[in-house]
Scaffold this motif. Sequence first.
Motif: not given
Length: 607
Positions: A107, A112, A115
């Motif tokens: 991030a 972000i 992920h």
Amino acid sequence: MTTSSRRLLRSVAPRPFALGLAVLVLATSAPAGPAAAAPSPAGSGPPAVTPADIRFRHDTLRPGDAREVGLLPAQVDRIPADLAAYLEPTPDHPGHPTYAGAVALAAKDGVIVQHTAVGTAVRYASVGPPPELVGVELPADQQLPMRPDTIFDLASVSKLFTTIVLLQQVERGRVALDAPVARYVPEFAAGGKESVTVRMLLTHTSGLPAFTPLWSRYPTPEARFAAALATPLAAGATPGSRYVYSDLGLISLGVLVERVTGRPLAELVRDGVTAPLNMVDTGYNPGPERRSRIAATEYQPYAGRGMVWGEVHDENAWSLGGVAGHAGVFSTAADLARLCQSLLNGGEYRGRRILRAETVREMLVNYNAPLEAAYPESDRGLGFELNKHWYMMGLSSPVTFGHTGFTGTSLVVDPLSHSFVILLSNRVHPDRGWGSNNVARSAVARDLAEAMPVRPRSGSAWRADPRDRATATLTAPLRRVARGGTATFLLWYDTEPRYDSARFEVSTDGGQTWAPARMLLRNGDRRWTADGAVTGYGGRDWWQVSLALPDQAGHLRFISTTDGSGQGRGVYVDRIMAVDRDGLLFHGEGGADAARLVADGWSPART
């Protein structure tokens, strides 16, 4: 956990100092761009940064695109592929896969940008005997895939939770950092430890040994805690004089916070950290209802445990009931992201504060700076590691902080770029003897760092190729032999302090021999000099460099050297020019002179 096994994960191969440096300038750091502090006064020396220079933000995490926060998408998109590559043996991790599976989260500025999950959370039932340590796989229908929300045993990353709840007691006036630990836990004074302070335990400078197998030497949790507190100083140790990373010190701090509050450590972590930050999947001793989401760790028949899954991996923490100051916390990447963002925000997230901003700054001071010469890997704030290039890579700076865990976990937080990267893996599944996951840790940190562009001041700069154990040269033959004169260029550098360097040299005999040239570096009203070499954190900005050419100078040379461990974001040069009283000697902005450059390990860089 044996001492030798711990060293396997945390060891960094001995590295010689870079050769050929006339003068080694230890550039400690300077903020640049929007995070910059007030410029240093002229003549103040190399760039420097301290926790006081950090500018906290108040970001709230959300998913988004790399472009939103000025990152290069192609570099961010490398993270999943780099993670997946280590599911099989690789040249830098031969013999076994690095891990069965992993999760990464990256991030910047609260966005972000990655992920992802790869591999399996539960794959093996057992492991064969050494030396082969062959993994015995579960039937396919019993294996569990890794998911972005998989829960991991954090191992030593748990120490950060102990640190935070301790610092909360410091803020409340119940604990003084420079008070003897024995003031709060009287029996800790045994074994010559009466002068050991709370700060020494947080910085691992107490003189305590690294580890003792409490789980196998003592029969009950009570006896094990008592033994940890009574452990004497290592032979010949004087508190504050040496650095030894010690689980025993954090076990003692866990006891200390329980004594001063009258409450269990697990409750303190819940009420002081995880509940305020809404870290719903974080805590000690996860219940059986969460087992299907938990990554398995190690096959431990020697402890009578079989394959450890859903219980803490660390044998001492397990034998202490699963809750200890050094290990025991389980969490997810998403929950840890909230913790990282709260620290980037100065101890606050979504209106809930876990630490004061001044406490976060105090936490990031390198209290072990006086020990660096004897212990190069000792850089520590309060509980947190600082500036560890071997796993922080180009995110490193004197105020970059993080921690690693033996099970294969780590987090890196760069407050100058307001970014962080989390890597959670089950690298000890099925056996710790399969090796560390340092190669993967450095890969994901490098990917995020490389996503932050270094923008040339001209159309195209030159960059030393980012390779380990390399010496890269960029040579500029002058149009004719110089009659005195001056050379100028722009320099951007960010290297591992002491071990990697950027050098500038001049030859007066056709390139047969070379000598370093004294450089004047300027950026605004900041200026300093270096005798041919720089190393460390260069401020993440371009420096205007000028130097006097000796008579008969015919060649200029830029050299980048790296060792075999971590790297920073590299070395760039741009706008190379040389003149003397008779006119232009070299002009690197296009034309014939640019084509005269001889690059060995350097490449054009446009971003």
